[in-house]
Design a protein around this motif. Structure first.
Motif, PDB file in Angstrom:
ATOM      1  N   ARG A 202       0.827  -1.200   0.000  1.00  8.06           N
ATOM      2  CA  ARG A 202       0.000   0.000   0.000  1.00  8.06           C
ATOM      3  C   ARG A 202       0.865   1.256   0.000  1.00  8.06           C
ATOM      4  NH1 ARG A 202      -5.091  -0.848   4.194  1.00  8.06           N
ATOM      5  NH2 ARG A 202      -6.234  -2.391   2.927  1.00  8.06           N
ATOM      6  N   ILE A 203       1.932   1.239   0.798  1.00  9.57           N
ATOM      7  CA  ILE A 203       2.838   2.381   0.830  1.00  9.57           C
ATOM      8  C   ILE A 203       3.508   2.540  -0.528  1.00  9.57           C
ATOM      9  CG2 ILE A 203       4.869   3.392   1.935  1.00  9.57           C
ATOM     10  CD1 ILE A 203       2.459   3.216   3.804  1.00  9.57           C
ATOM     11  N   PRO A 212       2.607  -7.196  -6.440  1.00  6.85           N
ATOM     12  CA  PRO A 212       1.574  -8.216  -6.256  1.00  6.85           C
ATOM     13  C   PRO A 212       1.771  -8.959  -4.936  1.00  6.85           C
ATOM     14  CG  PRO A 212       3.224  -9.006  -7.807  1.00  6.85           C
ATOM     15  CD  PRO A 212       3.607  -7.598  -7.453  1.00  6.85           C
ATOM     16  N   LEU A 213       1.053  -8.532  -3.918  1.00  6.34           N
ATOM     17  CA  LEU A 213       1.229  -9.052  -2.566  1.00  6.34           C
ATOM     18  C   LEU A 213      -0.117  -9.459  -1.997  1.00  6.34           C
ATOM     19  CD1 LEU A 213       3.476  -7.728   0.266  1.00  6.34           C
ATOM     20  CD2 LEU A 213       1.027  -7.910   0.678  1.00  6.34           C
ATOM     21  N   ASP A 214      -0.159 -10.628  -1.369  1.00  2.00           N
ATOM     22  CA  ASP A 214      -1.350 -11.103  -0.676  1.00  2.00           C
ATOM     23  C   ASP A 214      -1.076 -11.173   0.821  1.00  2.00           C
ATOM     24  OD1 ASP A 214      -2.917 -11.598  -3.034  1.00  2.00           O
ATOM     25  OD2 ASP A 214      -1.674 -13.366  -3.391  1.00  2.00           O
ATOM     26  N   ALA A 215      -2.037 -10.734   1.609  1.00  4.24           N
ATOM     27  CA  ALA A 215      -1.942 -10.844   3.062  1.00  4.24           C
ATOM     28  C   ALA A 215      -2.580 -12.152   3.501  1.00  4.24           C
ATOM     29  CB  ALA A 215      -2.619  -9.666   3.737  1.00  4.24           C
ATOM     30  N   ASP A 269      -7.672  -4.496   6.736  1.00  2.00           N
ATOM     31  CA  ASP A 269      -8.427  -3.603   7.624  1.00  2.00           C
ATOM     32  C   ASP A 269      -9.426  -4.435   8.420  1.00  2.00           C
ATOM     33  OD1 ASP A 269      -7.270  -1.143   6.635  1.00  2.00           O
ATOM     34  OD2 ASP A 269      -8.443  -1.468   4.817  1.00  2.00           O
ATOM     35  N   PRO A 270      -9.086  -4.870   9.627  1.00  2.00           N
ATOM     36  CA  PRO A 270      -8.006  -4.355  10.470  1.00  2.00           C
ATOM     37  C   PRO A 270      -6.705  -5.161  10.434  1.00  2.00           C
ATOM     38  CG  PRO A 270      -9.460  -5.690  11.792  1.00  2.00           C
ATOM     39  CD  PRO A 270     -10.008  -5.733  10.387  1.00  2.00           C
ATOM     40  N   CYS A 306      -0.545 -11.810  10.546  1.00  2.00           N
ATOM     41  CA  CYS A 306      -0.759 -11.258   9.213  1.00  2.00           C
ATOM     42  C   CYS A 306       0.585 -11.073   8.518  1.00  2.00           C
ATOM     43  CB  CYS A 306      -1.494  -9.927   9.314  1.00  2.00           C
ATOM     44  SG  CYS A 306      -1.895  -9.198   7.720  1.00  2.00           S
ATOM     45  N   GLU A 307       0.824 -11.875   7.475  1.00  3.19           N
ATOM     46  CA  GLU A 307       2.087 -11.845   6.739  1.00  3.19           C
ATOM     47  C   GLU A 307       1.827 -11.459   5.285  1.00  3.19           C
ATOM     48  OE1 GLU A 307       4.521 -15.323   9.164  1.00  3.19           O
ATOM     49  OE2 GLU A 307       3.433 -15.852   7.331  1.00  3.19           O
TER      50      GLU A 307
END
Length: 372
Positions: A202-203, A212-215, A269-270, A306-307
């Motif tokens: 996001r930053i 391309p990132l998944d949490a 979020d959150p 959360c990674e």
């Protein structure tokens, strides 16, 4: 300030510490409390085995710092070089291990190959059906609950300002650097280091850099305490994700385990990750393949964290490709704990000198655009 570090996990606190050691004036901003995010949810594995080859120079650099951590930080962070064993149960996995060992040797990683008899004599109770194993004697584990607070406290002593419980409102580029407006005030610095983990993309996106990132959240668990008999960290060579378990026994006797349970998506979020108890039976069957005795032991807690997982499973690390003074170190895809001290040291070197002795090119933020 010279540098604002966003994120108070292991990457952020280590970076702040090493930046301050090089004479930088640093402010670290954390949305919660230092060391309460993905770092504290980590398994605590300090391994080089099985890493992408381009990560090995950074992993070697980090291992040297883990060895110095107690002296450097002034407290025991429970790094123990007990070794790392990966068990093998089929010929295909044995071939994979041998191919990796051959490829990793020029990168400075030497793996021992153990046969059935050596496994049972050196590590009784582990993998009775294993046909072989790899062993890395200099790796081991550390305590995820201790390492980030230890770096933060050492950084404070060097003059780093640490701002916690700070929700960020805006980040903008100014004529002389960056301005960060958050719930605890407004902060300005020449450089900005993005170490906010799963939120890192996001930053980066705010500055025109798409990652391309998944949490996702892994599932971890811990048993009741038992007599301490298992010294190394235990893993497995396998192509089957349903069997990809790992475990270690802490000095207090509890067995910490993970793997063999599909990671679940996490809403940023959150950003709260929750373990799924329905996945535990399958996970424990995979762990019992490594340590049959665990089937008789009570599990006392499960958890998740959360990674951030990047598409190619490599971190984003180095200079921004769009914005002078912006740097990234995020997206370590569930295997960043071992790398943490090395990441902090390398980023401090890069920010303060403009170069880094450890090769980072494979981790560039613009690699996705270049590949396209």
């Amino acid at each position: 300030m010279d540098v604002i570090v966003l994120g108070g996990g292991l990457m952020g606190t280590a970076s702040a510490y090493f930046l301050a050691r090089r004479g930088a004036r640093v402010t670290l901003i954390e949305r919660s409390r230092v060391g309460t995010g993905a770092t504290v949810a980590s398994f605590g594995n300090i391994r080089r085995t099985g890493r992408h080859l381009s990560q090995l120079p950074l992993a070697h650099r980090s291992l040297e710092l883990w060895r110095e951590a107690d002296r450097m930080l002034g407290r025991d962070v429970e790094f123990r070089a007990t070794g790392h064993i990966r068990l093998i149960f089929d010929e295909g996995s044995l071939a994979d291990m041998r191919a990796y060992a051959e490829a990793a040797r020029p990168w400075g990683l030497e793996l021992e190959e153990l046969g059935q008899r050596e496994i049972s004599s050196r590590f009784p109770g582990l993998g009775p059906d294993a046909i072989a194993a790899s062993f890395s004697p200099h790796d081991g584990s550390g305590n995820p609950r201790l390492i980030a607070p230890a770096f933060a406290e050492a950084a404070r002593k060097l003059g780093v300002a640490i701002v916690e419980d700070a929700e960020i409102d805006t980040i903008r580029r100014s004529g002389s650097g960056f301005v960060v407006v958050c719930s605890k005030g407004t902060f300005a610095a020449e450089c900005l280091l993005n170490t906010v983990g799963a939120w890192g993309a996001r930053i980066a996106a705010q500055f025109g850099e798409e990652v391309p990132l998944d949490a996702c959240g892994p599932q971890m668990g811990v048993t009741e305490p038992l007599p301490h008999r298992i010294l190394p960290v235990v893993g497995i060579w396998t192509r089957d994700k349903d069997h990809g378990a790992y475990l270690r026994q802490v000095e207090r006797g509890n067995i910490v385990f993970g793997g063999a349970a599909e990671r679940v998506p996490v809403d940023l979020d959150p950003g709260h990750a929750v373990a799924d108890p329905t996945r535990l039976p399958l996970q424990l069957r995979a762990v019992a393949r490594l340590l049959p005795a665990i089937a008789q032991v009570a599990v006392i807690r499960t958890w998740s964290g959360c990674e951030g997982y990047v598409r190619d499973m490599l971190p984003v690390m180095g200079r921004s490709a769009t914005t002078p003074g912006l740097f990234h170190a995020f997206g370590f895809s569930g295997h960043g704990f071992q790398l943490g001290p090395g990441v902090g040291d390398a980023m401090a070197e890069l920010i303060m000198t403009g170069r880094c002795e450890t090769p980072l090119d494979d981790f560039r933020v613009d690699r996705f655009g270049r590949a396209a």
